[in-house]
Design a protein around this motif. Structure first.
Motif, short mmCIF file in Angstrom:
data_model
loop_
_atom_site.label_atom_id
_atom_site.label_comp_id
_atom_site.label_asym_id
_atom_site.label_seq_id
_atom_site.Cartn_x
_atom_site.Cartn_y
_atom_site.Cartn_z
N SER A 75 33.84 34.24 20.43
CA SER A 75 33.12 33.03 20.84
C SER A 75 32.29 33.29 22.09
N SER A 76 31.26 32.50 22.23
CA SER A 76 30.46 32.57 23.46
C SER A 76 31.14 31.78 24.58
N ILE A 77 32.14 30.99 24.22
CA ILE A 77 32.91 30.26 25.22
C ILE A 77 33.83 31.26 25.92
N ARG A 78 33.76 31.27 27.24
CA ARG A 78 34.49 32.28 28.02
C ARG A 78 35.54 31.62 28.90
N PHE A 79 36.47 32.42 29.36
CA PHE A 79 37.43 31.96 30.36
C PHE A 79 37.86 33.15 31.20
N ILE A 80 38.44 32.88 32.35
CA ILE A 80 38.91 33.94 33.24
C ILE A 80 40.39 34.19 32.95
N SER A 81 40.69 35.41 32.59
CA SER A 81 42.04 35.81 32.22
C SER A 81 42.64 36.69 33.33
N PRO A 89 50.76 49.91 36.82
CA PRO A 89 51.80 49.01 37.33
C PRO A 89 51.40 48.30 38.63
N ASN A 90 51.84 47.06 38.72
CA ASN A 90 51.66 46.24 39.93
C ASN A 90 50.20 45.96 40.28
N TYR A 91 49.31 46.02 39.30
CA TYR A 91 47.90 45.73 39.52
C TYR A 91 47.50 44.59 38.56
N PHE A 92 46.82 43.60 39.09
CA PHE A 92 46.33 42.49 38.28
C PHE A 92 44.86 42.28 38.57
N SER A 93 44.14 41.84 37.55
CA SER A 93 42.71 41.64 37.67
C SER A 93 42.33 40.36 36.93
N TYR A 94 41.27 39.72 37.39
CA TYR A 94 40.73 38.54 36.73
C TYR A 94 39.51 38.97 35.93
N ILE A 95 39.57 38.76 34.62
CA ILE A 95 38.53 39.28 33.73
C ILE A 95 37.95 38.15 32.88
N ASN A 96 36.62 38.16 32.76
CA ASN A 96 35.92 37.17 31.95
C ASN A 96 35.99 37.61 30.48
N ARG A 97 36.68 36.83 29.66
CA ARG A 97 36.91 37.16 28.25
C ARG A 97 36.45 36.02 27.34
N SER A 98 36.21 36.35 26.08
CA SER A 98 35.94 35.32 25.07
C SER A 98 37.21 34.52 24.82
N TYR A 120 45.12 32.96 25.77
CA TYR A 120 45.86 34.13 26.27
C TYR A 120 45.94 35.25 25.24
N PHE A 121 46.21 34.90 23.97
CA PHE A 121 46.33 35.94 22.94
C PHE A 121 44.97 36.57 22.63
N SER A 122 43.90 35.81 22.76
CA SER A 122 42.56 36.37 22.59
C SER A 122 42.28 37.42 23.67
N SER A 123 42.64 37.10 24.91
CA SER A 123 42.41 38.07 25.99
C SER A 123 43.29 39.31 25.79
N CYS A 124 44.50 39.13 25.28
CA CYS A 124 45.38 40.27 25.02
C CYS A 124 44.78 41.20 23.97
N VAL A 125 44.26 40.63 22.89
CA VAL A 125 43.62 41.45 21.85
C VAL A 125 42.44 42.22 22.44
N GLN A 126 41.61 41.54 23.23
CA GLN A 126 40.45 42.20 23.83
C GLN A 126 40.88 43.32 24.78
#
Length: 141
Positions: A75-81, A89-98, A120-126
């Motif tokens: 989708s062209s609709i995005r969100f920040i994951s 390990p112990n690293y997190f990032s905010y990523i713009n995903r479909s 959430y599952f869409s961002s996991c697949v990506q």
């Protein structure tokens, strides 16, 4: 079976597709056990040193094996994951995903399936597809 950690160069290699004979020979159970032991949401073949296109994802305590996955629609609709990674390990990032996607893949019996994922599952697949293409969350920030 151990999870490869960044900066291991094997995490940067684009994975090859599996043929039917290879599907029968891969030890999916060992990789599933590795995922369960790590308490992660998903794991891709490159993360355990296998240069092949598949990942295993935990969806509400049901493990889904996706072989030769292809995103058919995003989708062209995005969100920040907010994402972490078993290989970093112990690293997190905010990523713009479909926000939504349709995924085509094969199961362990060679059956072709298509599933719709959102949020959430869409961002996991990506995230896992990125691993199959040698891309890490460090590259997406």
């Amino acid at each position: 079976m151990k999870i490869l950690k960044f900066p291991n160069d094997k995490l940067r290699i684009k994975s090859d597709s599996l043929n039917y004979k290879e599907i029968r020979n891969i030890k999916f159970k060992k990789i599933k056990n590795c995922l369960l032991k790590s308490k992660g949401l998903a794991i891709s073949a490159p993360q355990v040193g296998i240069n092949k296109r598949f990942f295993i994802m935990d969806i509400n305590s049901n493990l889904l094996l996706c072989i030769n996955p292809v995103i058919i629609f995003k989708s062209s609709i995005r969100f920040i994951s907010k994402e972490g990674c078993l290989s970093i390990p112990n690293y997190f990032s905010y990523i713009n995903r479909s926000k939504y996607l349709l995924l085509g893949f094969f199961d362990s019996k060679g059956n072709y399936l298509e599933l719709f994922f959102k949020n959430y599952f869409s961002s996991c697949v990506q995230h896992e597809i990125d691993h199959l293409n040698g891309i890490l969350i460090l590259d997406r920030t």
